[in-house]
Each structure stands twice: as structure tokens, then as C-alpha cells.
Design a protein around this motif. Structure first.
Motif, short mmCIF file in Angstrom:
data_model
loop_
_atom_site.label_atom_id
_atom_site.label_comp_id
_atom_site.label_asym_id
_atom_site.label_seq_id
_atom_site.Cartn_x
_atom_site.Cartn_y
_atom_site.Cartn_z
N VAL A 176 52.17 62.51 59.09
CA VAL A 176 52.96 62.13 58.27
C VAL A 176 53.86 62.95 57.34
O VAL A 176 53.40 64.35 57.12
CB VAL A 176 51.97 61.39 56.89
CG1 VAL A 176 52.51 61.00 55.91
CG2 VAL A 176 50.94 60.49 57.67
N ASN A 177 55.20 62.64 57.36
CA ASN A 177 56.22 63.41 56.49
C ASN A 177 56.01 62.68 54.99
O ASN A 177 56.45 61.65 54.91
CB ASN A 177 57.39 63.17 57.10
CG ASN A 177 58.89 63.93 56.12
OD1 ASN A 177 58.64 63.67 54.90
ND2 ASN A 177 59.59 64.58 56.89
N THR A 178 55.28 63.43 54.36
CA THR A 178 54.98 62.85 52.84
C THR A 178 56.56 62.77 51.95
O THR A 178 56.22 62.09 51.13
CB THR A 178 54.00 63.78 52.23
OG1 THR A 178 54.34 65.08 52.04
CG2 THR A 178 52.63 63.81 53.08
N LYS A 179 57.43 63.79 52.25
CA LYS A 179 58.52 63.60 51.38
C LYS A 179 59.28 62.23 51.76
O LYS A 179 59.70 61.53 50.84
CB LYS A 179 59.26 64.69 51.67
CG LYS A 179 60.62 64.81 50.57
CD LYS A 179 61.28 66.27 50.67
CE LYS A 179 62.35 66.18 49.97
NZ LYS A 179 63.04 67.46 49.98
N TYR A 180 59.51 61.85 53.19
CA TYR A 180 60.19 60.88 53.19
C TYR A 180 59.55 59.76 53.97
O TYR A 180 60.13 58.66 54.24
CB TYR A 180 61.30 61.37 54.24
CG TYR A 180 62.29 62.26 53.65
CD1 TYR A 180 63.08 61.88 52.61
CD2 TYR A 180 62.24 63.42 54.20
CE1 TYR A 180 64.13 62.79 52.26
CE2 TYR A 180 63.32 64.53 53.54
CZ TYR A 180 64.03 64.08 52.51
OH TYR A 180 64.65 64.90 51.74
N ARG A 181 58.27 59.76 53.87
CA ARG A 181 57.18 58.63 54.13
C ARG A 181 57.42 58.13 55.43
O ARG A 181 57.66 56.79 55.61
CB ARG A 181 57.19 57.57 53.02
CG ARG A 181 56.85 58.21 51.64
CD ARG A 181 56.81 57.44 50.72
NE ARG A 181 56.26 57.93 49.27
CZ ARG A 181 55.68 57.32 48.36
NH1 ARG A 181 55.86 55.95 48.41
NH2 ARG A 181 55.40 58.05 47.37
N PHE A 182 57.32 58.72 56.42
CA PHE A 182 57.28 57.99 57.91
C PHE A 182 56.10 58.77 58.71
O PHE A 182 55.80 60.22 58.29
CB PHE A 182 58.64 58.13 58.67
CG PHE A 182 59.17 59.55 58.60
CD1 PHE A 182 58.77 60.42 60.09
CD2 PHE A 182 60.23 60.13 57.97
CE1 PHE A 182 59.57 61.55 60.25
CE2 PHE A 182 60.47 61.32 58.24
CZ PHE A 182 60.37 62.23 59.34
N THR A 183 55.79 58.38 59.67
CA THR A 183 54.82 58.84 60.67
C THR A 183 55.73 59.36 61.87
O THR A 183 56.49 58.86 62.52
CB THR A 183 53.58 58.06 60.94
OG1 THR A 183 54.13 56.93 61.53
CG2 THR A 183 52.77 57.73 59.67
N ASP A 222 55.94 52.35 51.59
CA ASP A 222 56.52 51.59 50.67
C ASP A 222 56.93 50.04 51.16
O ASP A 222 56.59 49.14 50.85
CB ASP A 222 57.39 52.26 49.64
CG ASP A 222 56.78 53.28 48.99
OD1 ASP A 222 55.58 53.56 48.88
OD2 ASP A 222 57.86 54.09 48.55
#
Length: 129
Positions: free
Chosen positions: A21-28, A1
Motif C-alpha cells: 500500500v502506498n499510504t500517501k497516495y492510497r493505491f496498492t 476513498d
């Protein structure tokens, strides 16, 4: 984002790292992200952390990102650590590294005075907004 927000500014150079990708917290994170990061340096890094102990230890809740963050801290010229008052004087699950004397800590004015005083012995660069 945040990358999408920044991409709208023509003065920013946005690079996204691949990897898991950590989809919950949006980081790679992971080997692919770390390998790619070896190719880059940054003038400034603004790092949000989940905890800063009174001794200046930076920590995060997400052990997957700690290694990547350590690597990025070593590849930047100016590190700005952002932590609101709820993060000051606390530790999260995974240690990232210790606050360095040349780092700048930015927090809000409601940060605990005792903890801010303690952190002044680690870095004199504290900005309370």
C-alpha cells in the motif's frame, strides 16, 4: 476513498486488490495485486493519468503502479482516460503505454489546442467538458 464512495451505490461491484500500500497516495501495487488482477475483467475503466504526451504516451509519477495499470488496460473492454488540461502535452516519470485508437480521452476545454489536435491523430475519441 473512491472505493468507499462507490460501495455506497448498490449498482457498483467494488473489488480492492491486495498488495503493498502506498499510504500517501492510497493505491496498492506489487506482485500480490497483479496476481489477483489476473482473475478479473472490467466493462469500463476510468483511468486518471499524470501525463499524456502530444504523441499519446500515457505516464504516471509512480513507477510502482505503472505495471498494474498496464495489466488493467489489457483486461477491460472500454478505456476512458481522464486528464485535465495540466496533464495534456506533458510526461511524468514512468511510461504506462500509448493511447490506443479505441480509447476515449476526457479533458477540459482549456486543454492546449495544439496538443489536442496532435492527439486526434492517435484517437478520434476526445471529449472536452
Amino acid at each position: 476513498d473512491i472505493a468507499l464512495e462507490g460501495a455506497a451505490n448498490p449498482n457498483f461491484n467494488i473489488v480492492l486488490l491486495g498488495g503493498y500500500v502506498n499510504t500517501k497516495y492510497r493505491f496498492t501495487y506489487g506482485d500480490n495485486a497483479e496476481n489477483q488482477l489476473e482473475n478479473y475483467y472490467a466493462d469500463k475503466l476510468i483511468l486518471s493519468v499524470d501525463g499524456i504526451s502530444p504523441e499519446g504516451v500515457l505516464s504516471t509519477y509512480y513507477n510502482q503502479e505503472a505495471s498494474l495499470v498496464r495489466q488493467m488496460l489489457g483486461r477491460t473492454y472500454i478505456s476512458i482516460i481522464a486528464a485535465d488540461h495540466t496533464k495534456i502535452g506533458r510526461t511524468a516519470f514512468t511510461k504506462i503505454t500509448s493511447l490506443a485508437p479505441e480509447d476515449t480521452l476526457v479533458s477540459n476545454k482549456t486543454a492546449p489546442e495544439d496538443d489536442i489536435s496532435s492527439l486526434l491523430s492517435v484517437t478520434g475519441n476526445i471529449v472536452l467538458v
